[in-house]
Enzyme design. Structure first.
Site, PDB file in Angstrom:
ATOM      1  N   ASP A  68       1.356  -8.515   4.976  1.00  0.00           N
ATOM      2  CA  ASP A  68       1.221  -7.093   5.275  1.00  0.00           C
ATOM      3  C   ASP A  68       0.324  -6.878   6.490  1.00  0.00           C
ATOM      4  OD1 ASP A  68       2.733  -6.553   3.059  1.00  0.00           O
ATOM      5  OD2 ASP A  68       1.028  -6.063   1.770  1.00  0.00           O
ATOM      6  N   LYS A  91       3.694  -3.624   5.822  1.00  0.00           N
ATOM      7  CA  LYS A  91       3.418  -2.543   4.870  1.00  0.00           C
ATOM      8  C   LYS A  91       2.025  -1.974   5.103  1.00  0.00           C
ATOM      9  CE  LYS A  91       4.758  -2.804   0.574  1.00  0.00           C
ATOM     10  NZ  LYS A  91       5.763  -1.745   0.485  1.00  0.00           N
ATOM     11  N   GLY A 132      -2.986  -7.746   1.304  1.00  0.00           N
ATOM     12  CA  GLY A 132      -4.385  -7.394   1.458  1.00  0.00           C
ATOM     13  C   GLY A 132      -5.037  -7.078   0.125  1.00  0.00           C
TER      14      GLY A 132
END
EC number: 2.1.1.107
Length: 468
Positions: free
Chosen positions: A246, A268, A299
């Protein structure tokens, strides 16, 4: 790079050592351990050096250039600078590599600090610039590298041909070795010198023959600081063949991914999905079906306000093996780096984590419960919704003067902490950038006194604290 690290095969090779005292004794031990055919030139010898030289050559004389004939290496190890300089000059003239102990300027090669787990050897050097630092690194590496490492390397050498014959493709072989090298059971057998049992373990694992299938590993990358990545998370990204990551994964963490792994950004970020979720799922599945070890790197923690569960449900439906490596979520990492405890005996007996970015048709949260005065409210992805969040919390009884903190890019060198009150939150949010975490509660005021990462935290929108 001032020096190119090399490992020299000295077995039965002629090496000249000039000097017969304590300095020469230390070098002689190393050279003899490496199998060198040693000649020592010195007017007199240390008693222990005399014992070591049984089967080798001692010339009781001062150095002359004639002693360089047929030598592969020369080491000047006297306490006489003039003699050392003479040895270095003569060796250079004869085009023979020379080391002058503690004098890198006169040396064509230097001895590194060595961690010996033969046949595994680790060498550390600073080029003579920081010997104390090198010693500290050596001590850490000695503690880090298990004593059975050499036995493990020897065992792998004995089995290498059998593994190659049994497992025809390189991916299966690599997975076999990764499993063997990471096995606590095999490590225990080698540590306790149960070599027959270790051989049987290898045979049993090879017979299992389960190294061709793909798998998916969901890994939490932590809030940003690469030092907060877990050890298991690091191991997984260094074993991955494909990594889908991400935007919230920091560049420092991505730099730890195995160099030859395929990296795919799925981008994302709150409100910005550059790759739709169903396409992410299909990417995971397609690579796993192809027999790849796939890491989904997210994350923070992969199950905290992400869609990790949906990705694993897709894997389950396809019968693809998966596992999860948790990570430090932003609510824990960013608040710690901002000096904000999530709970406190006097003012916060609980902490509640919510997302400010819900499904459009989702139910409203229980604002009355969220507005409780004796708890900390942590909001992920709440920048855009901060005006509505503020309005609802105040409407349900939370004091407008309640301290708040907005932590931008928490745990990184670009961290900023914006401090104010609940009624000021919408204005604070206008000056913040994603990713940011909102903390509401009395504990937010403690950042004034407990801030430690990069500088002090001040109150008010006009005081933007840049901790870079």
């Amino acid at each position: 790079m001032d020096y190119l690290p090399l490992f020299a095969r000295l077995n039965n090779r002629a090496v000249l050592l000039v000097g017969g005292g304590d300095i020469a004794l230390r070098k002689a031990r190393l050279l003899l351990d490496a199998g060198a055919n040693l000649t020592v030139v010195a007017p007199s010898l240390h008693e222990e050096l005399t014992e070591l030289l049984v089967g080798h050559t001692y010339i009781p004389s001062r150095f002359t250039a004639a002693y360089l004939n047929d030598q592969m290496l020369v080491i000047a190890a006297t306490d006489d600078e003039e003699v050392n300089a003479e040895v270095a000059a003569a060796a250079d003239a004869a085009n023979i590599w020379v080391n002058v102990v503690d004098d890198p300027d006169r040396s064509s090669f230097i001895f590194p600090s060595i961690i010996d787990r033969s046949p595994i050897m680790v060498a550390v050097s600073s080029g003579g610039k920081a010997p104390v630092l090198v010693r500290m690194l050596r001590e850490r590496l000695e503690a880090l590298l298990p004593k059975h490492l050499g036995a493990l390397a020897n065992l792998s050498g004995e089995w290498r041909n059998q593994i190659k014959q049994k497992l025809g493709d390189i991916t299966s072989r690599r997975r076999f070795w990764e499993k063997a090298f990471a096995s606590p059971q095999l490590a225990t057998l080698l540590e306790t010198e149960q070599h027959d049992s270790a051989e049987q373990w290898m045979a049993d694992q090879l017979q299992a023959d389960d190294y061709a299938g793909g798998e998916i590993v969901l890994v939490g990358a932590g809030p940003g600081d690469a030092g907060l990545l877990t050890l298991k998370g690091l191991q997984q990204i260094q074993q991955a063949e494909v990594v889908l990551y991400d935007q919230l994964v920091s560049p420092e963490v991505l730099n730890l991914v195995r160099r030859d792994a395929e990296r795919i950004s799925v981008g994302k970020k709150a409100g910005h999905h550059s790759v739709p979720q169903h396409e992410i799922n299909e990417l995971l599945l397609s690579h796993a079906r192809a027999g790849k070890r796939v890491v989904r790197l997210k994350g923070g923690d992969p199950f905290m306000f992400g869609r990790g569960a949906e990705e694993l449900q897709a894997a389950r439906a396809e019968g693809i093996p998966f596992s999860v490596v948790p990570g430090i979520t932003a609510a824990a990492g960013a608040t710690a780096y901002a000096g904000i405890p999530l709970t406190h005996r006097d003012s916060a007996q609980s902490a509640v984590f919510i997302t400010g970015h819900c499904k459009q048709d989702g139910e409203e949260p229980d604002w009355a419960a969220l507005a409780a005065s004796n708890q900390t409210l942590v909001i992920y992805m709440g920048l855009i919704g901060s005006p509505a969040i503020t309005e609802r919390l105040i409407a349900h009884g939370r004091r407008p003067e309640t301290p708040v903190a907005l932590i931008e890019r928490g745990t990184t060198v670009r961290q900023r902490v914006l401090r104010g009150t609940l009624q000021e939150l919408p204005e604070l949010a206008k000056d913040a950038h994603s990713p940011s975490l909102i903390v509401i509660g009395e504990v937010a005021a403690l950042a004034d006194t407990l801030s430690w990462f990069g500088g002090d935290t001040a109150s008010g929108k006009e005081h933007l604290i840049n901790l870079a």
